[in-house]
Design a protein around this motif. Structure first.
Motif, PDB file in Angstrom:
ATOM      1  N   TYR A 298       0.836  -1.203   0.000  1.00 38.82           N
ATOM      2  CA  TYR A 298       0.000   0.000   0.000  1.00 38.82           C
ATOM      3  C   TYR A 298       0.873   1.257   0.000  1.00 38.82           C
ATOM      4  N   LEU A 299       1.906   1.263   0.840  1.00 39.52           N
ATOM      5  CA  LEU A 299       2.788   2.424   0.913  1.00 39.52           C
ATOM      6  C   LEU A 299       3.534   2.631  -0.399  1.00 39.52           C
ATOM      7  N   ALA A 300       3.985   1.530  -1.022  1.00 38.86           N
ATOM      8  CA  ALA A 300       4.685   1.637  -2.306  1.00 38.86           C
ATOM      9  C   ALA A 300       3.754   2.204  -3.378  1.00 38.86           C
ATOM     10  N   GLY A 301       2.496   1.749  -3.389  1.00 38.95           N
ATOM     11  CA  GLY A 301       1.528   2.252  -4.360  1.00 38.95           C
ATOM     12  C   GLY A 301       1.222   3.723  -4.149  1.00 38.95           C
ATOM     13  N   ALA A 302       1.070   4.129  -2.880  1.00 39.28           N
ATOM     14  CA  ALA A 302       0.783   5.533  -2.582  1.00 39.28           C
ATOM     15  C   ALA A 302       1.956   6.426  -2.973  1.00 39.28           C
ATOM     16  N   THR A 303       3.169   5.963  -2.724  1.00 43.14           N
ATOM     17  CA  THR A 303       4.361   6.747  -3.076  1.00 43.14           C
ATOM     18  C   THR A 303       4.476   6.908  -4.588  1.00 43.14           C
TER      19      THR A 303
END
Length: 420
Positions: free
Chosen positions: A302-307
């Motif tokens: 999720y964090l990778a996608g948001a970044t």
């Protein structure tokens, strides 16, 4: 008093020491550096023409879409050949196949500068990609067999970090060399560097101690592949890898055209130096293990996608600092997501790890090939905004698949009601 008979004495179970590699242990640094160099050579060769696409277009008089095939042909061939070559690694060994792959790819790299036409250039790049197909899946399978499970994500992260350094250094070197001596000398320089990496890799990589040769029977390979594709978690990881790479392939195939066009109009050397942002990927990939420890695998995705999403949106501004910031965020998000997804494949597959990793690599590089071609088409038709729209669509797919994985995990944890 009668001594107890030997039969009455309970047997002491034999505990086999785990002699797999671990951080700080003997051989771990050599292994890490060897695979780091292999990652450097792989990405430097695979994407050696990407930063040079405007020069290739000018030299052969072709469009961006046609020139992009010098990248897409290599990644597409890798995607097609990674599964059959992974089967060879099950029979002949990971180190043997990785050495042969690097040797052939580096040799072809010395021939690429002499391509007489864009057709020949695309064909040589396809051969190079097919040769490199023996490396990624074999490397992750080697690590899964030779490294202790707790250190696996970190070890794979270092290999992925080598990918980022190779991608960065290859583009920076080719950019500056091409500005002085042309794109042919630039790609030839990468070929020479790859030869050095291949020699050092073979000298440094420890001999495998846990590899067990398998069979080359097609029926067994088909059964293993079918079992992996029947696993819902592996299917989701394959799709995530493909979608992340679609974003990355699209952005970095097109960025050279955007920065050499107005309003930036940057020279080739400066455009090549833009790829120094790959160093951010080196850091994010190598720290993926810590990220998973804190957030879990799905939280890290999720964090990778948001970044990555934030980077795409920021890059829309016609301001060089904002474009650079966008590339930093896209690169950090991509490499973190890739490291988490690829290590999750090795963690999930208990048998046929080379095939499981090969299927991931196949999906991953198909995503790269599709992203490079579709990104160029989108840029040609709608400018940078079209490329960003394609990237956002792919990231949405990553998030949606991760949500489905979270829901599936909740269902599995839910206790089954007992009916009376």
């Amino acid at each position: 008093m009668v001594a107890p008979s030997a039969a009455a004495v309970p047997a002491v179970p034999t505990v086999r020491a785990d002699n797999r590699l671990t951080p700080g242990g003997p051989g771990y640094r050599r292994m890490s550096f060897a695979l780091f160099l292999a990652g450097v050579a792989t990405f430097a060769l695979l994407y050696s023409t990407q930063a040079l696409l405007p020069l290739v277009s000018d030299d052969f008089g072709v469009t961006a879409s046609t020139a992009s095939w010098t990248v897409s042909a290599a990644t597409g061939a890798l995607a097609l050949f990674v599964l059959p070559l992974s089967a060879l690694s099950e029979r002949f060994g990971r180190r043997t196949l990785m050495t042969a792959s690097l040797a052939v790819a580096a040799t072809v790299g010395l021939l690429v500068p002499f391509a007489p036409s864009v057709g020949w250039l695309i064909a040589l790049r396809a051969v190079q990609g097919a040769a490199l197909a023996g490396l990624p899946a074999s490397a992750t399978a080697y690590l899964a067999e030779e490294v202790r499970p707790k250190a696996l994500i970190t070890a794979i992260g270092l290999f992925v970090a080598g990918n980022s350094v190779g991608g960065m250094s290859g583009r920076v070197i080719t950019g500056w060399v091409a500005q002085e001596w042309g794109w042919r000398v630039a790609v030839g320089t990468i070929g020479v560097i790859a030869v050095g990496c291949a020699v050092a890799f073979r000298m440094l990589l420890p001999a495998p101690r846990h590899f067990k040769a398998g069979s080359l029977r097609p029926a067994g390979l088909v059964r293993t592949v079918r079992d992996h594709l029947a696993n819902p978690l592996l299917r989701r990881l394959y799709a995530i890898g493909a979608l992340f790479m679609t974003v990355f392939g699209a952005v970095y195939t097109v960025i050279g055209y955007r920065l050499t066009d107005a309003p930036f109009s940057l020279p080739q050397g400066i455009v090549g130096s833009i790829f120094l942002v790959y160093l951010v990927g080196t850091v994010s990939a190598s720290t993926a293990g810590k990220l998973v420890d804190r957030l879990g695998r799905r939280g890290a995705l999720y964090l990778a996608g948001a970044t990555t999403t934030a980077g795409l949106l920021v890059s829309l501004a016609d301001s060089l600092p904002f474009v650079l910031l966008g590339l930093v965020l896209i690169t950090a998000g991509f490499f973190a997501g890739h490291a988490v997804a690829s290590s999750s494949v090795s963690h999930t597959a208990k048998e046929g790890r080379a095939q499981a990793s090969a299927l991931y690599q196949s999906a991953y590089y198909l995503g790269s090939s599709a992203g490079g071609t579709l990104g160029a088409v989108a840029y040609h038709s709608s400018g940078w905004a079209g490329t960003v729209a394609l990237g956002l669509l792919a990231v949405f797919g990553v998030v949606a698949i991760t949500v489905l994985g979270s829901l599936a995990a909740r269902v599995q944890r839910r206790p089954v009601a007992v009916q009376h």
